[in-house]
Write a protein that holds these residues in place. Sequence first.
Motif, PDB file in Angstrom:
ATOM      1  N   ALA A   1      20.971  79.958  -4.802  1.00  0.00           N
ATOM      2  CA  ALA A   1      19.574  80.392  -4.643  1.00  0.00           C
ATOM      3  C   ALA A   1      19.377  81.838  -5.093  1.00  0.00           C
ATOM      4  CB  ALA A   1      19.142  80.226  -3.193  1.00  0.00           C
ATOM      5  N   LEU A   2      20.259  82.731  -4.687  1.00  0.00           N
ATOM      6  CA  LEU A   2      20.149  84.135  -5.097  1.00  0.00           C
ATOM      7  C   LEU A   2      20.327  84.268  -6.603  1.00  0.00           C
ATOM      8  CD1 LEU A   2      19.986  87.196  -4.542  1.00  0.00           C
ATOM      9  CD2 LEU A   2      22.461  87.155  -4.149  1.00  0.00           C
ATOM     10  N   GLN A   3      21.304  83.571  -7.143  1.00  0.00           N
ATOM     11  CA  GLN A   3      21.565  83.648  -8.580  1.00  0.00           C
ATOM     12  C   GLN A   3      20.341  83.203  -9.390  1.00  0.00           C
ATOM     13  OE1 GLN A   3      23.672  82.654  -6.264  1.00  0.00           O
ATOM     14  NE2 GLN A   3      25.399  84.047  -6.578  1.00  0.00           N
ATOM     15  N   ARG A   4      19.635  82.178  -8.911  1.00  0.00           N
ATOM     16  CA  ARG A   4      18.434  81.722  -9.620  1.00  0.00           C
ATOM     17  C   ARG A   4      17.308  82.747  -9.535  1.00  0.00           C
ATOM     18  NH1 ARG A   4      20.186  76.766  -7.389  1.00  0.00           N
ATOM     19  NH2 ARG A   4      18.834  76.999  -5.562  1.00  0.00           N
ATOM     20  N   GLU A   5      17.165  83.383  -8.371  1.00  0.00           N
ATOM     21  CA  GLU A   5      16.128  84.410  -8.223  1.00  0.00           C
ATOM     22  C   GLU A   5      16.384  85.584  -9.162  1.00  0.00           C
ATOM     23  OE1 GLU A   5      12.850  86.580  -6.930  1.00  0.00           O
ATOM     24  OE2 GLU A   5      13.332  84.455  -6.622  1.00  0.00           O
ATOM     25  N   VAL A   6      17.617  86.046  -9.208  1.00  0.00           N
ATOM     26  CA  VAL A   6      17.969  87.158 -10.093  1.00  0.00           C
ATOM     27  C   VAL A   6      17.808  86.735 -11.554  1.00  0.00           C
ATOM     28  CG1 VAL A   6      19.812  88.744 -10.790  1.00  0.00           C
ATOM     29  CG2 VAL A   6      19.531  88.137  -8.370  1.00  0.00           C
ATOM     30  N   GLU A   7      18.182  85.523 -11.843  1.00  0.00           N
ATOM     31  CA  GLU A   7      18.048  84.987 -13.205  1.00  0.00           C
ATOM     32  C   GLU A   7      16.593  85.004 -13.664  1.00  0.00           C
ATOM     33  OE1 GLU A   7      20.408  81.381 -14.393  1.00  0.00           O
ATOM     34  OE2 GLU A   7      18.408  80.468 -14.248  1.00  0.00           O
ATOM     35  N   ASP A   8      15.696  84.546 -12.805  1.00  0.00           N
ATOM     36  CA  ASP A   8      14.276  84.518 -13.162  1.00  0.00           C
ATOM     37  C   ASP A   8      13.736  85.929 -13.397  1.00  0.00           C
ATOM     38  OD1 ASP A   8      14.216  81.782 -13.008  1.00  0.00           O
ATOM     39  OD2 ASP A   8      13.432  81.718 -10.962  1.00  0.00           O
ATOM     40  N   ARG A   9      14.158  86.871 -12.572  1.00  0.00           N
ATOM     41  CA  ARG A   9      13.692  88.250 -12.746  1.00  0.00           C
ATOM     42  C   ARG A   9      14.234  88.853 -14.042  1.00  0.00           C
ATOM     43  NH1 ARG A   9      13.102  91.202  -6.917  1.00  0.00           N
ATOM     44  NH2 ARG A   9      12.436  89.391  -5.714  1.00  0.00           N
ATOM     45  N   LEU A  10      15.472  88.506 -14.380  1.00  0.00           N
ATOM     46  CA  LEU A  10      16.039  89.026 -15.622  1.00  0.00           C
ATOM     47  C   LEU A  10      15.347  88.404 -16.832  1.00  0.00           C
ATOM     48  CD1 LEU A  10      18.228  90.930 -16.740  1.00  0.00           C
ATOM     49  CD2 LEU A  10      19.783  88.970 -16.802  1.00  0.00           C
ATOM     50  N   LEU A  11      14.976  87.147 -16.728  1.00  0.00           N
ATOM     51  CA  LEU A  11      14.242  86.511 -17.824  1.00  0.00           C
ATOM     52  C   LEU A  11      12.911  87.222 -18.075  1.00  0.00           C
ATOM     53  CD1 LEU A  11      14.942  82.751 -17.025  1.00  0.00           C
ATOM     54  CD2 LEU A  11      15.671  83.980 -19.085  1.00  0.00           C
ATOM     55  N   GLU A  12      12.309  87.754 -17.021  1.00  0.00           N
ATOM     56  CA  GLU A  12      11.048  88.484 -17.178  1.00  0.00           C
ATOM     57  C   GLU A  12      11.242  89.751 -18.003  1.00  0.00           C
ATOM     58  OE1 GLU A  12       9.521  89.203 -13.302  1.00  0.00           O
ATOM     59  OE2 GLU A  12       9.062  87.089 -12.895  1.00  0.00           O
ATOM     60  N   ARG A  13      12.438  90.316 -17.982  1.00  0.00           N
ATOM     61  CA  ARG A  13      12.702  91.519 -18.775  1.00  0.00           C
ATOM     62  C   ARG A  13      12.624  91.254 -20.272  1.00  0.00           C
ATOM     63  NH1 ARG A  13      15.497  96.401 -16.961  1.00  0.00           N
ATOM     64  NH2 ARG A  13      15.539  96.441 -14.679  1.00  0.00           N
ATOM     65  N   LEU A  14      12.700  90.012 -20.660  1.00  0.00           N
ATOM     66  CA  LEU A  14      12.606  89.678 -22.075  1.00  0.00           C
ATOM     67  C   LEU A  14      11.230  89.977 -22.640  1.00  0.00           C
ATOM     68  CD1 LEU A  14      14.576  86.317 -21.987  1.00  0.00           C
ATOM     69  CD2 LEU A  14      15.418  88.539 -22.768  1.00  0.00           C
TER      70      LEU A  14
ATOM     71  N   ARG B   1      39.687  79.679 -12.872  1.00  0.00           N
ATOM     72  CA  ARG B   1      39.952  78.518 -12.006  1.00  0.00           C
ATOM     73  C   ARG B   1      38.893  78.378 -10.913  1.00  0.00           C
ATOM     74  NH1 ARG B   1      45.330  80.492 -12.509  1.00  0.00           N
ATOM     75  NH2 ARG B   1      45.106  81.541 -10.503  1.00  0.00           N
ATOM     76  N   ALA B   2      38.506  79.510 -10.294  1.00  0.00           N
ATOM     77  CA  ALA B   2      37.544  79.467  -9.189  1.00  0.00           C
ATOM     78  C   ALA B   2      36.197  78.921  -9.635  1.00  0.00           C
ATOM     79  CB  ALA B   2      37.381  80.865  -8.585  1.00  0.00           C
ATOM     80  N   PHE B   3      35.711  79.377 -10.790  1.00  0.00           N
ATOM     81  CA  PHE B   3      34.428  78.884 -11.270  1.00  0.00           C
ATOM     82  C   PHE B   3      34.538  77.469 -11.827  1.00  0.00           C
ATOM     83  CE2 PHE B   3      33.245  83.367 -11.038  1.00  0.00           C
ATOM     84  CZ  PHE B   3      31.990  83.249 -10.455  1.00  0.00           C
ATOM     85  N   GLY B   4      35.714  77.124 -12.338  1.00  0.00           N
ATOM     86  CA  GLY B   4      35.919  75.751 -12.775  1.00  0.00           C
ATOM     87  C   GLY B   4      35.845  74.786 -11.603  1.00  0.00           C
ATOM     88  N   ARG B   5      36.492  75.153 -10.495  1.00  0.00           N
ATOM     89  CA  ARG B   5      36.451  74.297  -9.303  1.00  0.00           C
ATOM     90  C   ARG B   5      35.050  74.231  -8.709  1.00  0.00           C
ATOM     91  NH1 ARG B   5      41.638  76.827  -8.175  1.00  0.00           N
ATOM     92  NH2 ARG B   5      40.544  78.418  -6.960  1.00  0.00           N
ATOM     93  N   ALA B   6      34.275  75.302  -8.879  1.00  0.00           N
ATOM     94  CA  ALA B   6      32.936  75.378  -8.270  1.00  0.00           C
ATOM     95  C   ALA B   6      31.853  74.726  -9.121  1.00  0.00           C
ATOM     96  CB  ALA B   6      32.572  76.839  -8.016  1.00  0.00           C
ATOM     97  N   ALA B   7      32.206  74.197 -10.277  1.00  0.00           N
ATOM     98  CA  ALA B   7      31.187  73.650 -11.185  1.00  0.00           C
ATOM     99  C   ALA B   7      30.338  72.571 -10.521  1.00  0.00           C
ATOM    100  CB  ALA B   7      31.858  73.094 -12.441  1.00  0.00           C
ATOM    101  N   ALA B   8      30.944  71.770  -9.648  1.00  0.00           N
ATOM    102  CA  ALA B   8      30.218  70.666  -9.023  1.00  0.00           C
ATOM    103  C   ALA B   8      29.345  71.113  -7.859  1.00  0.00           C
ATOM    104  CB  ALA B   8      31.209  69.599  -8.548  1.00  0.00           C
ATOM    105  N   THR B   9      29.616  72.282  -7.293  1.00  0.00           N
ATOM    106  CA  THR B   9      28.891  72.730  -6.095  1.00  0.00           C
ATOM    107  C   THR B   9      28.039  73.972  -6.337  1.00  0.00           C
ATOM    108  OG1 THR B   9      30.859  74.002  -5.419  1.00  0.00           O
ATOM    109  CG2 THR B   9      30.616  71.774  -4.529  1.00  0.00           C
ATOM    110  N   TYR B  10      28.162  74.580  -7.498  1.00  0.00           N
ATOM    111  CA  TYR B  10      27.511  75.859  -7.764  1.00  0.00           C
ATOM    112  C   TYR B  10      25.989  75.788  -7.604  1.00  0.00           C
ATOM    113  CZ  TYR B  10      26.167  80.109 -10.278  1.00  0.00           C
ATOM    114  OH  TYR B  10      25.607  81.314 -10.620  1.00  0.00           O
ATOM    115  N   THR B  11      25.363  74.829  -8.244  1.00  0.00           N
ATOM    116  CA  THR B  11      23.896  74.786  -8.297  1.00  0.00           C
ATOM    117  C   THR B  11      23.263  74.716  -6.920  1.00  0.00           C
ATOM    118  OG1 THR B  11      23.949  73.757 -10.495  1.00  0.00           O
ATOM    119  CG2 THR B  11      21.926  73.513  -9.209  1.00  0.00           C
ATOM    120  N   GLN B  12      23.817  73.942  -6.007  1.00  0.00           N
ATOM    121  CA  GLN B  12      23.196  73.769  -4.697  1.00  0.00           C
ATOM    122  C   GLN B  12      23.317  75.006  -3.819  1.00  0.00           C
ATOM    123  OE1 GLN B  12      26.309  70.602  -3.871  1.00  0.00           O
ATOM    124  NE2 GLN B  12      25.908  71.272  -1.775  1.00  0.00           N
ATOM    125  N   HIS B  13      24.176  75.946  -4.184  1.00  0.00           N
ATOM    126  CA  HIS B  13      24.366  77.159  -3.387  1.00  0.00           C
ATOM    127  C   HIS B  13      23.857  78.419  -4.086  1.00  0.00           C
ATOM    128  CE1 HIS B  13      26.850  75.260  -0.253  1.00  0.00           C
ATOM    129  NE2 HIS B  13      27.350  74.529  -1.232  1.00  0.00           N
TER     130      HIS B  13
END
Length: 288
Positions: A26-39, A12-24
Motif C-alpha cells: 500500500a505504501l509503495q503504491r502511494e509513493v509510486e503515484d506521487r512520483l508519477l505526478e513528478r513526470l 532472493r528476498a524479492f524473488g520469494r516475495a513476488a507472490a505476496t508483494y502486491t497485497q502488502h
Amino acid sequence: MTPPLDVQHIRRAFGRAAATYTQHAALQREVEDRLLERLDYYAGKPARVLDVGCGPGRASEALRKRFAPAQVIALDLALPMLRGVRTGWRRPLARVCADARALPLPDASIDVLYSNLCVQWIDNLPVLFDEFRRVLKPGGYLALSTFGQDTLYELRSAWAAVDNAPHVSAFAHIAQVGDALMSAGFRDPVLDAEHFTLTYANAADLMRELKALGATNADARRARGLTGKSRYRHALEAYEPFRRDGVLPATYEVISAHAFGPDVGQPRRGQGGEIASFPVEKLRGSRR
C-alpha cells in the motif's frame, strides 16, 4: 555511502516475495503515484522509458499509457518479479533482469528514467547515479524515490535493545542523495522528504509484512544464524514503548527527487576533481 548490502540476499528476498508483494504494498503504491505526478515536469516526447526496480510492473504499465507510443523497459533484479509483469500485446513492455549498477543499455539511450523505492537497495549512490547518467540522454528526465535514514527507526531501536548487530538495513540521508546527484552532473535536481506512518497491532505483524514485501535486512554485516525465540521476544517487548492509541507506529521517510540529464561534456565530480566527458568527434586537433 551506506553500509555494504548483500545483493544476492536482496535478489532472493524479492524473488520469494513476488507472490505476496502486491497485497502488502500500500505504501509503495502511494509513493509510486506521487512520483508519477513528478513526470509533469517533463515536457518531452520520449522514445524510450526505463523503469528501474519495476517490481510487479504497476508503474511500468502507467508509464506505457502516459508515454504512448514510447518503448517502456521494465527492469528488476529479481526474475520472479519480472515474470509477474503483464507485458501486453500492443506495444508490449520489454522485461530485463539486471543489476541497476550495470544497466545493459547503450549510452544516451533513455529519455525518461523512473525508479520508485529501489535506490535504497544500492549501497553506492555515486556508482548508481553515474550509471543513470550514462544511459540517460542529455536533457533526459530522471525521477526517483528512496527511503531516508528515519525509516523504521522504531524497529531499529527495538533491536538495538537486544544486541549490537544490524537488524534493519541503513538508509541514506537526503543530503547524500542530493550530493550524489550533483556529483554525477545531473542538472537542476529537486529533492524533498516526507514522513509516512503505518500502524500495526504488534511488531510481529510489521516484521511479517516486511518479509512479504521482500524488504528484509540486507546488511552484509548481519548475523547469519537464527535469531532465537528469546531475542525475538525481547525485540517485540522493546518496541512496545512506541505504542500510541493502542497501535504501534512504523515510520517511513520517503525522499523524492527529479533532475535532468547533463549536456554533453558537462563535468562530474570524481575523487580527483571534475571529470568531463564528450564524444571523440568533438575533439579538435591542430597540425604543424
